[in-house]
Design an enzyme around this catalytic site. Structure first.
Site, mmCIF file in Angstrom:
data_model
loop_
_atom_site.group_PDB
_atom_site.id
_atom_site.type_symbol
_atom_site.label_atom_id
_atom_site.label_comp_id
_atom_site.label_asym_id
_atom_site.label_seq_id
_atom_site.Cartn_x
_atom_site.Cartn_y
_atom_site.Cartn_z
ATOM 1 N N ASP A 52 0.860 -1.179 0.000
ATOM 2 C CA ASP A 52 0.000 0.000 0.000
ATOM 3 C C ASP A 52 0.899 1.232 0.000
ATOM 4 O O ASP A 52 1.279 1.739 1.048
ATOM 5 C CB ASP A 52 -0.911 -0.026 1.235
ATOM 6 C CG ASP A 52 -2.013 1.017 1.166
ATOM 7 O OD1 ASP A 52 -2.049 1.780 0.189
ATOM 8 O OD2 ASP A 52 -2.839 1.044 2.090
ATOM 9 N N ALA A 53 1.248 1.679 -1.196
ATOM 10 C CA ALA A 53 2.204 2.772 -1.339
ATOM 11 C C ALA A 53 1.561 4.045 -1.877
ATOM 12 O O ALA A 53 2.090 5.131 -1.693
ATOM 13 C CB ALA A 53 3.344 2.348 -2.265
ATOM 14 N N LYS A 54 0.435 3.899 -2.583
ATOM 15 C CA LYS A 54 -0.313 5.026 -3.159
ATOM 16 C C LYS A 54 0.592 5.977 -3.928
ATOM 17 O O LYS A 54 0.460 7.205 -3.844
ATOM 18 C CB LYS A 54 -1.084 5.765 -2.070
ATOM 19 C CG LYS A 54 -2.147 4.904 -1.389
ATOM 20 C CD LYS A 54 -2.970 5.705 -0.411
ATOM 21 C CE LYS A 54 -4.002 4.832 0.291
ATOM 22 N NZ LYS A 54 -3.393 3.873 1.233
ATOM 23 N N ARG A 55 1.491 5.401 -4.706
ATOM 24 C CA ARG A 55 2.385 6.220 -5.518
ATOM 25 C C ARG A 55 1.615 6.834 -6.690
ATOM 26 O O ARG A 55 0.644 6.274 -7.174
ATOM 27 C CB ARG A 55 3.558 5.394 -6.043
ATOM 28 C CG ARG A 55 4.429 4.755 -4.974
ATOM 29 C CD ARG A 55 5.021 5.804 -4.040
ATOM 30 N NE ARG A 55 6.117 5.281 -3.238
ATOM 31 C CZ ARG A 55 6.137 5.205 -1.917
ATOM 32 N NH1 ARG A 55 5.097 5.607 -1.229
ATOM 33 N NH2 ARG A 55 7.185 4.742 -1.277
ATOM 34 N N THR A 80 -0.863 -0.220 -4.624
ATOM 35 C CA THR A 80 -1.896 0.803 -4.737
ATOM 36 C C THR A 80 -1.311 2.043 -5.399
ATOM 37 O O THR A 80 -0.174 2.439 -5.123
ATOM 38 C CB THR A 80 -2.475 1.182 -3.362
ATOM 39 O OG1 THR A 80 -1.406 1.606 -2.500
ATOM 40 C CG2 THR A 80 -3.206 0.009 -2.736
#
Length: 277
Positions: free
Chosen positions: A92-95, A123
């Site tokens: 879950d990095a939401k880059r 993510t």
């Protein structure tokens, strides 16, 4: 790597669509673990050992490791290596950045020879568009999980903006579906937005949805399933705090298992109700 069919098979085998979020907070983990060389890793390993037969995915949140610098990064790498192979591994990095930067982020989390990790999925924030997402899709068999509609209070600031062709989040889904199919793309949809699932399914009928917010954040598993479940399940429901911090004593792993078991049993009932089992 875990394919769509393998994911579906794990859901049926374990009678579960539970994802355990591995978001360790050094201030919340049991005090006795702090005598270990790597308290975060030890905490994660015991949570994994206690829950791996009850869940189909694990989701470390990169921020909870990056906050501790080099030590935290090593904890993340070692946690990745400890994850069971029959569970989908999600970072879950939401880059979300321009193409050449996204290429490096993809290399960090998908190329084990380079970054020490090869998660099954990541993510992504899609705000910068196609060229910020395609570098991840270049890795064959990897999943991209695109933020669509979140549980956060601030979701109304942008996600519900009217565009002339529906809400912004609807346009995100419609556009992203042109980049790859349901065997490569999932969407993040917050559990507290359960009544929106019917609408989301109009645009993403076959995609798996990663659903945070059940448990401590107040989302209802029953409501999520009522509006979002498909013939293949199509849901990966994440729970973090309610499992991780069910106890802060030496029994924390047993307490985590009890919480995970309760969710798994509820999920089994929903899968049976939907005719999937």
């Amino acid at each position: 790597m875990m394919s769509r069919q393998e994911l579906i098979e794990q859901i049926k085998k374990k009678k579960s669509f539970l994802c355990v979020g591995l978001d360790p907070d050094i201030n919340k983990i049991p005090e006795f673990l702090k005598s270990y060389p790597d308290p975060i890793l030890e905490f994660n390993k015991r949570i994994i050992d206690a829950t791996q037969d009850l869940c189909i995915a694990y989701k470390p949140n990169a921020a909870f490791y990056e906050a501790y610098g080099i030590k935290g990064l090593q904890s993340l790498i070692d946690t990745y290596k400890y994850l069971p192979k029959d569970c989908l591994s999600i970072i879950d990095a939401k880059r979300g950045d321009i193409g050449n930067t996204s290429d490096k982020y993809a290399k960090a989390f998908f190329d084990e020879q380079s970054g020490g990790m090869s998660f099954d999925a990541i993510t992504i924030t899609p705000y910068m568009g196609n060229d910020s997402v395609t570098p991840y899709l270049a890795y064959e068999g990897k999943w991209v999980i695109i933020l669509a509609l979140t549980s956060s209070v601030g979701s109304k600031d942008f996600q519900y903006l009217q565009t002339g062709d529906g809400y912004l989040y609807e346009n995100v889904i419609k556009k992203a579906n042109t980049w790859a199919g349901a065997d490569r793309i999932m969407y993040v949809v917050g559990a507290t937005k359960s009544t929106e699932f019917t609408n989301i399914r109009a645009y993403a009928p076959d995609n798996f949805l990663l659903v945070p917010g059940v448990g401590a954040q107040g989302g209802s598993l029953e409501e999520v399933c009522k509006y979002g479940i498909t013939k293949d399940c199509g849901l990966i429901v994440n729970s973090s705090r309610s499992i991780l911090y069910a106890s802060n004593g030496e029994d924390f792993a047993d307490a985590a298992r009890a919480e995970a078991l309760s969710l798994q049993q509820q999920m089994q009932a929903e899968l049976e109700k939907a005719g999937i089992l």
